[in-house]
Design a protein around this motif. Structure first.
Motif, PDB file in Angstrom:
ATOM      1  N   GLY A  79       6.018  44.435   1.991  1.00 16.42           N
ATOM      2  CA  GLY A  79       4.896  45.290   1.619  1.00 16.42           C
ATOM      3  C   GLY A  79       4.314  44.962   0.250  1.00 16.42           C
ATOM      4  N   LEU A  80       3.259  45.671  -0.103  1.00 15.53           N
ATOM      5  CA  LEU A  80       2.570  45.435  -1.371  1.00 15.53           C
ATOM      6  C   LEU A  80       3.400  45.860  -2.578  1.00 15.53           C
ATOM      7  CD1 LEU A  80      -1.070  46.556  -0.478  1.00 15.53           C
ATOM      8  CD2 LEU A  80      -0.173  44.221  -0.652  1.00 15.53           C
ATOM      9  N   ASP A  81       4.196  46.906  -2.413  1.00 12.41           N
ATOM     10  CA  ASP A  81       5.010  47.408  -3.528  1.00 12.41           C
ATOM     11  C   ASP A  81       6.439  46.880  -3.420  1.00 12.41           C
ATOM     12  OD1 ASP A  81       5.757  48.889  -1.308  1.00 12.41           O
ATOM     13  OD2 ASP A  81       6.010  50.750  -2.441  1.00 12.41           O
ATOM     14  N   ARG A  82       6.552  45.615  -3.076  1.00  9.62           N
ATOM     15  CA  ARG A  82       7.837  44.984  -2.789  1.00  9.62           C
ATOM     16  C   ARG A  82       8.808  45.038  -3.961  1.00  9.62           C
ATOM     17  NH1 ARG A  82       6.695  39.461  -0.750  1.00  9.62           N
ATOM     18  NH2 ARG A  82       4.975  40.558   0.174  1.00  9.62           N
ATOM     19  N   VAL A  83      10.073  45.027  -3.613  1.00  4.98           N
ATOM     20  CA  VAL A  83      11.169  44.966  -4.572  1.00  4.98           C
ATOM     21  C   VAL A  83      11.207  43.563  -5.164  1.00  4.98           C
ATOM     22  CG1 VAL A  83      13.693  44.967  -4.747  1.00  4.98           C
ATOM     23  CG2 VAL A  83      12.536  46.722  -3.388  1.00  4.98           C
ATOM     24  N   LEU A  84      11.522  43.474  -6.449  1.00  2.00           N
ATOM     25  CA  LEU A  84      11.749  42.197  -7.122  1.00  2.00           C
ATOM     26  C   LEU A  84      13.204  42.189  -7.560  1.00  2.00           C
ATOM     27  CD1 LEU A  84       8.558  42.140  -9.385  1.00  2.00           C
ATOM     28  CD2 LEU A  84       8.861  41.057  -7.146  1.00  2.00           C
ATOM     29  N   ARG A  85      13.964  41.140  -7.194  1.00  2.93           N
ATOM     30  CA  ARG A  85      15.374  41.123  -7.571  1.00  2.93           C
ATOM     31  C   ARG A  85      15.855  39.795  -8.138  1.00  2.93           C
ATOM     32  NH1 ARG A  85      18.451  38.687  -3.587  1.00  2.93           N
ATOM     33  NH2 ARG A  85      17.395  38.558  -1.593  1.00  2.93           N
ATOM     34  N   THR A  86      15.167  38.692  -7.857  1.00  2.26           N
ATOM     35  CA  THR A  86      15.634  37.386  -8.319  1.00  2.26           C
ATOM     36  C   THR A  86      14.637  36.807  -9.329  1.00  2.26           C
ATOM     37  OG1 THR A  86      14.449  36.099  -6.639  1.00  2.26           O
ATOM     38  CG2 THR A  86      16.634  36.963  -6.029  1.00  2.26           C
ATOM     39  N   LEU A 100       9.867  49.187 -13.433  1.00  2.69           N
ATOM     40  CA  LEU A 100      11.279  48.872 -13.313  1.00  2.69           C
ATOM     41  C   LEU A 100      12.135  49.866 -14.075  1.00  2.69           C
ATOM     42  CD1 LEU A 100      12.323  47.333 -16.143  1.00  2.69           C
ATOM     43  CD2 LEU A 100      10.918  45.537 -15.198  1.00  2.69           C
ATOM     44  N   GLU A 101      13.399  49.875 -13.675  1.00  2.00           N
ATOM     45  CA  GLU A 101      14.397  50.715 -14.329  1.00  2.00           C
ATOM     46  C   GLU A 101      15.578  49.830 -14.691  1.00  2.00           C
ATOM     47  OE1 GLU A 101      17.404  54.382 -13.227  1.00  2.00           O
ATOM     48  OE2 GLU A 101      15.469  54.279 -12.194  1.00  2.00           O
ATOM     49  N   MET A 102      16.002  49.933 -15.942  1.00  2.00           N
ATOM     50  CA  MET A 102      17.125  49.153 -16.423  1.00  2.00           C
ATOM     51  C   MET A 102      18.441  49.878 -16.124  1.00  2.00           C
ATOM     52  SD  MET A 102      15.574  46.554 -17.653  1.00  2.00           S
ATOM     53  CE  MET A 102      16.912  45.681 -18.467  1.00  2.00           C
ATOM     54  N   SER A 103      19.518  49.136 -16.009  1.00  2.00           N
ATOM     55  CA  SER A 103      20.843  49.733 -15.814  1.00  2.00           C
ATOM     56  C   SER A 103      21.281  50.469 -17.084  1.00  2.00           C
ATOM     57  CB  SER A 103      21.874  48.661 -15.469  1.00  2.00           C
ATOM     58  OG  SER A 103      21.543  48.051 -14.252  1.00  2.00           O
ATOM     59  N   GLN A 104      20.970  49.890 -18.227  1.00  2.00           N
ATOM     60  CA  GLN A 104      21.290  50.477 -19.531  1.00  2.00           C
ATOM     61  C   GLN A 104      20.004  50.589 -20.339  1.00  2.00           C
ATOM     62  OE1 GLN A 104      24.523  51.350 -20.454  1.00  2.00           O
ATOM     63  NE2 GLN A 104      25.072  50.804 -18.361  1.00  2.00           N
ATOM     64  N   ALA A 105      19.932  51.577 -21.201  1.00  2.00           N
ATOM     65  CA  ALA A 105      18.743  51.769 -22.025  1.00  2.00           C
ATOM     66  C   ALA A 105      18.517  50.569 -22.945  1.00  2.00           C
ATOM     67  CB  ALA A 105      18.875  53.037 -22.856  1.00  2.00           C
ATOM     68  N   VAL A 106      17.254  50.214 -23.103  1.00  2.00           N
ATOM     69  CA  VAL A 106      16.827  49.170 -24.033  1.00  2.00           C
ATOM     70  C   VAL A 106      15.905  49.846 -25.046  1.00  2.00           C
ATOM     71  CG1 VAL A 106      15.515  47.021 -24.282  1.00  2.00           C
ATOM     72  CG2 VAL A 106      16.978  47.372 -22.266  1.00  2.00           C
ATOM     73  N   ASN A 107      16.305  49.818 -26.312  1.00  2.00           N
ATOM     74  CA  ASN A 107      15.544  50.513 -27.361  1.00  2.00           C
ATOM     75  C   ASN A 107      15.303  51.979 -26.992  1.00  2.00           C
ATOM     76  OD1 ASN A 107      15.398  48.133 -28.881  1.00  2.00           O
ATOM     77  ND2 ASN A 107      13.536  47.497 -27.831  1.00  2.00           N
ATOM     78  N   GLY A 139      19.995  42.835 -16.181  1.00  2.00           N
ATOM     79  CA  GLY A 139      20.116  44.238 -16.580  1.00  2.00           C
ATOM     80  C   GLY A 139      19.186  45.174 -15.839  1.00  2.00           C
ATOM     81  N   ILE A 140      18.373  44.636 -14.931  1.00  2.00           N
ATOM     82  CA  ILE A 140      17.419  45.472 -14.192  1.00  2.00           C
ATOM     83  C   ILE A 140      18.123  46.116 -13.004  1.00  2.00           C
ATOM     84  CG2 ILE A 140      15.305  45.470 -12.815  1.00  2.00           C
ATOM     85  CD1 ILE A 140      14.317  43.149 -14.585  1.00  2.00           C
ATOM     86  N   HIS A 141      18.060  47.436 -12.951  1.00  2.00           N
ATOM     87  CA  HIS A 141      18.648  48.180 -11.836  1.00  2.00           C
ATOM     88  C   HIS A 141      17.751  48.078 -10.603  1.00  2.00           C
ATOM     89  CE1 HIS A 141      20.717  51.239  -9.570  1.00  2.00           C
ATOM     90  NE2 HIS A 141      19.616  51.978  -9.517  1.00  2.00           N
ATOM     91  N   LYS A 142      16.466  48.315 -10.800  1.00  2.15           N
ATOM     92  CA  LYS A 142      15.501  48.162  -9.688  1.00  2.15           C
ATOM     93  C   LYS A 142      14.132  47.881 -10.280  1.00  2.15           C
ATOM     94  CE  LYS A 142      15.059  53.168  -9.131  1.00  2.15           C
ATOM     95  NZ  LYS A 142      15.194  54.277  -8.220  1.00  2.15           N
ATOM     96  N   ALA A 143      13.377  47.068  -9.533  1.00  2.39           N
ATOM     97  CA  ALA A 143      12.035  46.698  -9.958  1.00  2.39           C
ATOM     98  C   ALA A 143      11.142  46.560  -8.726  1.00  2.39           C
ATOM     99  CB  ALA A 143      12.062  45.377 -10.728  1.00  2.39           C
TER     100      ALA A 143
END
Length: 149
Positions: A79-86, A100-107, A139-143
């Motif tokens: 789909g248009l809002d596809r997941v990015l993982r690699t 995107l959402e990081m696994s750990q906070a950045v700044n 470090g990206i949990h989901k994008a």
């Protein structure tokens, strides 16, 4: 992890048919789980493509039986809002808006939205409101792509 085993098992099957295994989701639930494959190709994905992959994947899963519980197999386009993982996913969509959402906070922050401006090795650069933010892909949990409408 079962997800990784399924990717290792099914990615060659999907590739052999001329498609890319974009993403794989598996969820076990009482009464039956789900296995969802997202496939892609330069020419796009049709219902016939999904059926073709579904048949080949079903044969492989029946022969190897990696999932011991009942499940439903679904095959579709990312789909248009596809997941990015690699790193390859991110590189392919450089210039697009992403969320995107990081696994750990950045700044002090875990969620980011902006234009993907660069991919270099294991890191991406995002333009977030005129400020470039560098983030580790690991470090990206989901994008996801954030299509502009």
């Amino acid at each position: 992890m079962l997800r990784d085993q399924l990717i290792e098992l099914l990615e060659p099957v999907v590739s052999e048919l001329g498609y890319e295994l974009w993403e794989l989701e598996y969820g076990a639930r009482p009464g039956g789980g789900f296995l969802r494959l997202y496939i892609d190709s330069p020419d796009g994905i049709s219902v016939d493509d999904c059926e073709r992959v579904s048949r080949a994947v079903s044969e492989t899963l029946d022969a190897t039986d990696p999932i011991k519980n009942e499940y439903t197999l679904e095959v579709s386009s990312p789909g248009l809002d596809r997941v990015l993982r690699t790193p390859e996913h991110f590189a392919r969509f450089a210039g697009e808006r992403v969320k995107l959402e990081m696994s750990q906070a950045v700044n002090g922050r875990k969620r980011f939205a902006g234009r993907l401006t660069d991919v270099n090795g294991g890191e991406i650069a995002l333009d977030v409101d005129g400020v470039t933010v560098h983030l580790s892909i690991a470090g990206i949990h989901k994008a996801r792509i954030a299509p502009e409408v």
